[in-house]
Design an enzyme around this catalytic site. Structure first.
Site, PDB file in Angstrom:
ATOM      1  N   TYR A  96      26.340  41.169  54.868  1.00  0.00           N
ATOM      2  CA  TYR A  96      24.966  40.684  54.750  1.00  0.00           C
ATOM      3  C   TYR A  96      24.373  41.214  53.444  1.00  0.00           C
ATOM      4  O   TYR A  96      25.100  41.494  52.510  1.00  0.00           O
ATOM      5  CB  TYR A  96      24.156  41.044  56.022  1.00  0.00           C
ATOM      6  CG  TYR A  96      23.064  40.027  56.217  1.00  0.00           C
ATOM      7  CD1 TYR A  96      23.371  38.690  56.471  1.00  0.00           C
ATOM      8  CD2 TYR A  96      21.732  40.369  56.053  1.00  0.00           C
ATOM      9  CE1 TYR A  96      22.386  37.726  56.560  1.00  0.00           C
ATOM     10  CE2 TYR A  96      20.744  39.411  56.149  1.00  0.00           C
ATOM     11  CZ  TYR A  96      21.072  38.090  56.396  1.00  0.00           C
ATOM     12  OH  TYR A  96      20.100  37.138  56.467  1.00  0.00           O
ATOM     13  N   ARG A 101      15.072  29.327  50.097  1.00  0.00           N
ATOM     14  CA  ARG A 101      14.582  30.656  49.701  1.00  0.00           C
ATOM     15  C   ARG A 101      15.567  31.680  50.234  1.00  0.00           C
ATOM     16  O   ARG A 101      15.338  32.317  51.244  1.00  0.00           O
ATOM     17  CB  ARG A 101      13.175  30.891  50.240  1.00  0.00           C
ATOM     18  CG  ARG A 101      12.406  31.972  49.522  1.00  0.00           C
ATOM     19  CD  ARG A 101      11.956  33.091  50.479  1.00  0.00           C
ATOM     20  NE  ARG A 101      13.055  33.708  51.180  1.00  0.00           N
ATOM     21  CZ  ARG A 101      12.928  34.646  52.111  1.00  0.00           C
ATOM     22  NH1 ARG A 101      11.775  35.051  52.511  1.00  0.00           N
ATOM     23  NH2 ARG A 101      13.988  35.192  52.697  1.00  0.00           N
ATOM     24  N   LYS A 145      24.488  36.275  59.188  1.00  0.00           N
ATOM     25  CA  LYS A 145      23.538  36.677  60.236  1.00  0.00           C
ATOM     26  C   LYS A 145      24.184  36.576  61.615  1.00  0.00           C
ATOM     27  O   LYS A 145      24.017  37.453  62.459  1.00  0.00           O
ATOM     28  CB  LYS A 145      22.321  35.752  60.156  1.00  0.00           C
ATOM     29  CG  LYS A 145      21.127  36.320  60.818  1.00  0.00           C
ATOM     30  CD  LYS A 145      20.090  36.654  59.785  1.00  0.00           C
ATOM     31  CE  LYS A 145      19.059  37.595  60.296  1.00  0.00           C
ATOM     32  NZ  LYS A 145      17.968  37.797  59.386  1.00  0.00           N
ATOM     33  N   GLU A 163      16.017  30.419  59.255  1.00  0.00           N
ATOM     34  CA  GLU A 163      16.349  31.517  58.347  1.00  0.00           C
ATOM     35  C   GLU A 163      16.202  31.087  56.891  1.00  0.00           C
ATOM     36  O   GLU A 163      16.739  30.048  56.487  1.00  0.00           O
ATOM     37  CB  GLU A 163      17.808  31.929  58.624  1.00  0.00           C
ATOM     38  CG  GLU A 163      18.311  33.080  57.805  1.00  0.00           C
ATOM     39  CD  GLU A 163      17.800  34.422  58.281  1.00  0.00           C
ATOM     40  OE1 GLU A 163      17.397  34.531  59.460  1.00  0.00           O
ATOM     41  OE2 GLU A 163      17.784  35.359  57.476  1.00  0.00           O
ATOM     42  N   ASP A 164      15.495  31.894  56.130  1.00  0.00           N
ATOM     43  CA  ASP A 164      15.395  31.695  54.679  1.00  0.00           C
ATOM     44  C   ASP A 164      14.918  30.301  54.276  1.00  0.00           C
ATOM     45  O   ASP A 164      15.427  29.702  53.314  1.00  0.00           O
ATOM     46  CB  ASP A 164      16.719  32.066  53.993  1.00  0.00           C
ATOM     47  CG  ASP A 164      16.857  33.589  53.848  1.00  0.00           C
ATOM     48  OD1 ASP A 164      15.949  34.303  54.312  1.00  0.00           O
ATOM     49  OD2 ASP A 164      17.843  34.050  53.274  1.00  0.00           O
ATOM     50  N   ASP A 179      13.282  34.701  61.758  1.00  0.00           N
ATOM     51  CA  ASP A 179      13.490  36.144  61.599  1.00  0.00           C
ATOM     52  C   ASP A 179      12.758  36.702  60.384  1.00  0.00           C
ATOM     53  O   ASP A 179      12.303  37.843  60.409  1.00  0.00           O
ATOM     54  CB  ASP A 179      14.985  36.451  61.495  1.00  0.00           C
ATOM     55  CG  ASP A 179      15.231  37.945  61.496  1.00  0.00           C
ATOM     56  OD1 ASP A 179      14.756  38.612  62.438  1.00  0.00           O
ATOM     57  OD2 ASP A 179      15.851  38.457  60.550  1.00  0.00           O
ATOM     58  N   ASP A 180      12.625  35.899  59.326  1.00  0.00           N
ATOM     59  CA  ASP A 180      11.931  36.400  58.120  1.00  0.00           C
ATOM     60  C   ASP A 180      10.478  36.723  58.442  1.00  0.00           C
ATOM     61  O   ASP A 180       9.911  37.662  57.894  1.00  0.00           O
ATOM     62  CB  ASP A 180      11.961  35.357  57.003  1.00  0.00           C
ATOM     63  CG  ASP A 180      13.364  34.866  56.755  1.00  0.00           C
ATOM     64  OD1 ASP A 180      14.228  35.705  56.490  1.00  0.00           O
ATOM     65  OD2 ASP A 180      13.595  33.645  56.863  1.00  0.00           O
ATOM     66  N   ASN A 223      12.323  44.906  48.678  1.00  0.00           N
ATOM     67  CA  ASN A 223      13.690  45.116  48.243  1.00  0.00           C
ATOM     68  C   ASN A 223      14.072  43.997  47.273  1.00  0.00           C
ATOM     69  O   ASN A 223      13.325  43.027  47.159  1.00  0.00           O
ATOM     70  CB  ASN A 223      14.662  45.196  49.453  1.00  0.00           C
ATOM     71  CG  ASN A 223      14.496  44.021  50.393  1.00  0.00           C
ATOM     72  OD1 ASN A 223      14.322  42.896  49.954  1.00  0.00           O
ATOM     73  ND2 ASN A 223      14.541  44.279  51.682  1.00  0.00           N
TER      74      ASN A 223
HETATM   75  P1  NAD Z   1       6.132  36.281  49.193  1.00  0.00           P
HETATM   76  O1  NAD Z   1       6.528  35.691  47.895  1.00  0.00           O
HETATM   77  O2  NAD Z   1       5.814  35.386  50.328  1.00  0.00           O
HETATM   78  O3  NAD Z   1       4.869  37.245  48.966  1.00  0.00           O
HETATM   79  C1  NAD Z   1       4.701  38.119  47.860  1.00  0.00           C
HETATM   80  C2  NAD Z   1       3.242  38.513  47.816  1.00  0.00           C
HETATM   81  O4  NAD Z   1       3.079  39.510  46.809  1.00  0.00           O
HETATM   82  C3  NAD Z   1       2.287  37.373  47.476  1.00  0.00           C
HETATM   83  O5  NAD Z   1       1.202  37.386  48.369  1.00  0.00           O
HETATM   84  C4  NAD Z   1       1.783  37.712  46.080  1.00  0.00           C
HETATM   85  O6  NAD Z   1       0.432  37.332  45.869  1.00  0.00           O
HETATM   86  C5  NAD Z   1       1.875  39.222  46.112  1.00  0.00           C
HETATM   87  N1  NAD Z   1       1.912  39.771  44.757  1.00  0.00           N
HETATM   88  C6  NAD Z   1       2.619  39.343  43.699  1.00  0.00           C
HETATM   89  N2  NAD Z   1       2.315  40.079  42.616  1.00  0.00           N
HETATM   90  C7  NAD Z   1       1.403  40.975  43.010  1.00  0.00           C
HETATM   91  C8  NAD Z   1       0.706  42.012  42.348  1.00  0.00           C
HETATM   92  N3  NAD Z   1       0.894  42.264  41.064  1.00  0.00           N
HETATM   93  N4  NAD Z   1      -0.165  42.741  43.049  1.00  0.00           N
HETATM   94  C9  NAD Z   1      -0.365  42.494  44.357  1.00  0.00           C
HETATM   95  N5  NAD Z   1       0.264  41.532  45.046  1.00  0.00           N
HETATM   96  C10 NAD Z   1       1.142  40.785  44.366  1.00  0.00           C
HETATM   97  O7  NAD Z   1       7.336  37.267  49.563  1.00  0.00           O
HETATM   98  P2  NAD Z   1       7.671  37.901  50.986  1.00  0.00           P
HETATM   99  O8  NAD Z   1       8.691  37.075  51.685  1.00  0.00           O
HETATM  100  O9  NAD Z   1       6.404  38.222  51.685  1.00  0.00           O
HETATM  101  O10 NAD Z   1       8.422  39.249  50.558  1.00  0.00           O
HETATM  102  C11 NAD Z   1       7.775  40.230  49.786  1.00  0.00           C
HETATM  103  C12 NAD Z   1       8.672  41.462  49.649  1.00  0.00           C
HETATM  104  O11 NAD Z   1       8.902  42.055  50.915  1.00  0.00           O
HETATM  105  C13 NAD Z   1      10.059  41.163  49.076  1.00  0.00           C
HETATM  106  O12 NAD Z   1      10.424  42.167  48.182  1.00  0.00           O
HETATM  107  C14 NAD Z   1      10.945  41.201  50.267  1.00  0.00           C
HETATM  108  O13 NAD Z   1      12.255  41.590  49.929  1.00  0.00           O
HETATM  109  C15 NAD Z   1      10.270  42.274  51.100  1.00  0.00           C
HETATM  110  N6  NAD Z   1      10.626  42.149  52.524  1.00  0.00           N
HETATM  111  C16 NAD Z   1      11.160  43.237  53.159  1.00  0.00           C
HETATM  112  C17 NAD Z   1      11.515  43.139  54.493  1.00  0.00           C
HETATM  113  C18 NAD Z   1      12.071  44.340  55.227  1.00  0.00           C
HETATM  114  O14 NAD Z   1      12.082  45.409  54.705  1.00  0.00           O
HETATM  115  N7  NAD Z   1      12.529  44.193  56.438  1.00  0.00           N
HETATM  116  C19 NAD Z   1      11.366  41.940  55.166  1.00  0.00           C
HETATM  117  C20 NAD Z   1      10.802  40.844  54.496  1.00  0.00           C
HETATM  118  C21 NAD Z   1      10.432  40.975  53.164  1.00  0.00           C
END
Ligand code: NAD
Length: 548
Positions: free
Chosen positions: A98, A151, A169, A240-241, A263-264, A404
């Site tokens: 994964y 995505r 997955k 997913e994604d 799941d996301d 991440n």
């Molecule tokens: P997304 O693109 O839907 O959201 C990103 C958000 O960040 C948007 O709201 C955007 O406005 C904001 N953003 C961008 N630049 C910014 C800045 N300079 N200041 C403040 N906010 C800003 O993405 P997502 O799917 O919500 O994922 C976001 C992050 O979370 C990714 O890095 C993803 O890998 C991580 N994530 C981690 C887990 C986990 O740890 N289990 C799960 C899901 C997502």
């Protein structure tokens, strides 16, 4: 297993069937009975020797992608061996099958493709999806993971190459929770790709067209869902994604109609809320007394925020009171009613009457949160000043840097512990090693979705859940938080060790199935001993081959 004419398969048909093949492990008696004599090297291996042999091959590969390719070869030829390898080495091999390695595998999918697995439905198949579903060899399917490849992780639109994700997955469903691998189906819906590099790549295996959207897209998804439910009425569909432009709409449309989840959005929320429940154990406080500020307002942030609000409502707050305890900060600053821009729908419930705050530090001073959650992919956004401000406001600030890969993390574990003088309760989205500060060693753990989705799937399969409401994700979060040991808590770990995932998944599955029985979602009788009954269904690879 028998063939359609009732005969037990023999000879090469056995060796070419990953559900039956056990390679050099076939005994002398089986070699005679199944017509295998002469088709294998003469000396019989033990299962352990076969596993050791492959571990050696994998260790000798010089890149993670090469290890992935070898593992997928085993997956395609001998499932018992594949799952034994993965389960025995779960912490080492999970990042191979994964994320992160599967991301590179998806990017190169059309260049490393060797064995077909799962179901591909393209927009050219409109009107005949039932025929495709009829071609699937699995007699029964309990769990589908489906993507449209738009995505993939943080890698964007990978089109049909996204198939690596459902495959990986579902392998985790089996390895982590014993979901029977003969009853799962990875699916990719190919509606084209907007990835120019792929469109001009002669080896790209998907449709050579831009993505279709609108009614044609929705109708294809609906035809697919109706076709799989017609053949397997109790199947769970895990989205997913999908890109945000479809993920929320698909979930909203299907969540009350069929047994499905994303799941996301929901798995991420569940594992993050687990971190909060554990932090409450450490702080001896209630979740409904926290004020939570998100950096980021995308799918992860709003998914987590809604589940946190549900959790606060469960503790007695009204929905309005709960939403008022959660604030978002996006690329334009603190999300507020008076910010003067057109807020996206998903942000509106969390827009409050705040003064404008342009920097995250200002937002921390305005909101005075007890917890900050980074889901923005903005590296180093939780800097020294932010963490120090949180430590001034709170005895034990909650700091979750969930973005991440590691290069995107809002702060490292070391920064969180050092800048907060060892006071913070920390969880991360990327792996960080132990941190020593002032004579104490902290063991940060990753809020990895793999803690929860396998157990949720197993529990819902067992109960034959009609639908998967948010209460199931809260139930999983609560149960997982209870499973964090006192010694883990002492070390600052908000999650148990991932090496225990099989037991954790079983416990989560029991809690989830119990929720289904208590809430009229189950379609089977509740057994007297639910735990024993669920554990008895967990598939595992054995010396005798793939069996329960
Ligand atoms: P997304 O693109 O839907 O959201 C990103 C958000 O960040 C948007 O709201 C955007 O406005 C904001 N953003 C961008 N630049 C910014 C800045 N300079 N200041 C403040 N906010 C800003 O993405 P997502 O799917 O919500 O994922 C976001 C992050 O979370 C990714 O890095 C993803 O890998 C991580 N994530 C981690 C887990 C986990 O740890 N289990 C799960 C899901 C997502």
């Amino acid at each position: 297993m028998t063939t359609s004419n009732g005969n037990e398969p023999r000879g090469v048909a056995v060796l070419r069937n990953p559900w039956l093949n056990r390679g050099s492990v076939f005994t002398e008696e089986e070699r005679d009975r199944l017509g295998l004599r002469g088709l294998l090297p003469p000396r019989v291996s033990t299962f352990a020797q076969q596993v050791e042999r492959l571990e050696g091959v994998i260790a000798s590969c010089n890149t993670a992608l090469n290890k992935y390719v070898i593992l997928e070869g085993v997956h395609a030829s001998d499932e018992a061996l594949y799952f034994q390898l993965v389960m025995k080495n779960i912490e080492e091999y999970m990042p191979l099958i994964y994320t992160p390695t599967v991301g590179e595998a998806c990017q190169k999918f059309s260049h490393i493709f060797r064995y077909a697995r799962g179901l591909y439905v393209s927009s050219e198949d409109r009107g005949r999806v039932r025929e495709l579903v009829a071609n699937v060899p699995n007699e029964n399917v309990d769990m589908i993971v489906v993507t449209d490849g738009q995505r993939i992780l943080g890698l964007g639109d990978l089109g049909v190459n996204g198939m690596g994700i459902p495959i990986g997955k579902l392998a985790l469903y089996t390895a982590c929770a014993g979901v029977n691998p003969q009853r799962v189906l990875p699916v990719t819906i190919d509606v084209g790709t907007n990835n120019e590099e792929f469109l001009s790549d002669p080896l790209y295996m998907g449709l050579r067209q831009k993505r279709i959207t609108g009614p044609a897209y929705d109708e294809l998804i609906a035809e697919f869902i109706e076709a799989v439910r017609e053949r397997w009425p109790n199947v769970i569909v895990q989205f997913e994604d999908f890109h945000n432009c479809h993920a929320f709409d698909l979930l909203d449309y299907w969540r009350d109609k069929i047994c499905c989840f994303n799941d996301d959005i929901q798995g991420t929320a569940s594992v993050c809320v687990t971190g909060f429940y554990t932090a409450m154990r450490a702080k001896k406080e209630k979740l409904s007394d926290q004020r939570i500020l998100f950096l980021g307002a995308g799918s992860a942030a709003t998914g987590i925020a809604h589940l946190l609000a549900d959790a606060m409502v469960e503790e007695g707050l009204t929905k309005q009171e709960a939403l008022a305890r959660i604030a978002l900060f996006d690329s334009k600053g603190l999300v507020s009613k008076n910010r003067g821009d057109n807020l996206a729908d998903n942000k509106i419930p969390f827009a409050h009457d705040f003064e404008n705050a342009k920097t995250f530090l200002e937002a921390v001073r305005t909101v005075k949160p007890t917890a900050i959650v980074g889901v923005s992919a903005q590296p180093k956004a939780f800097d020294k000043e932010v963490i120090e401000a949180m430590t001034e406001l709170n005895d034990r600030p909650i700091i979750f840097a969930l973005s991440n890969p590691t290069s995107k993390a809002e702060c490292t574990a070391q920064e969180a512990y050092i800048f907060s003088q060892g006071k913070c309760l920390f969880a991360c989205g990327s792996p960080f090693g132990p941190v020593s500060y002032n004579g104490k060693t902290f063991v940060p753990r990753q809020g990895n979705n793999s803690y929860v989705f396998p157990g949720i799937g197993l529990g819902c399969i067992f109960a034959r859940a009609k639908t998967i409401p948010n209460g199931i994700f809260l139930t999983a979060a609560k149960r997982l938080a209870e499973l964090v040991s006192p010694s883990d808590l002492d070390n600052g770990s908000l999650y148990p060790p991932l090496s225990a995932v099989r037991d954790l998944s079983a416990e989560i599955a029991v809690a989830v199935a119990q929720y289904c029985f208590d809430n009229g979602l189950a379609q089977v009788e509740r057994p007297d001993d639910l735990g024993a009954a669920i554990r008895a269904t967990m598939w595992k690879p054995t010396e005798e081959g793939a069996c329960f």
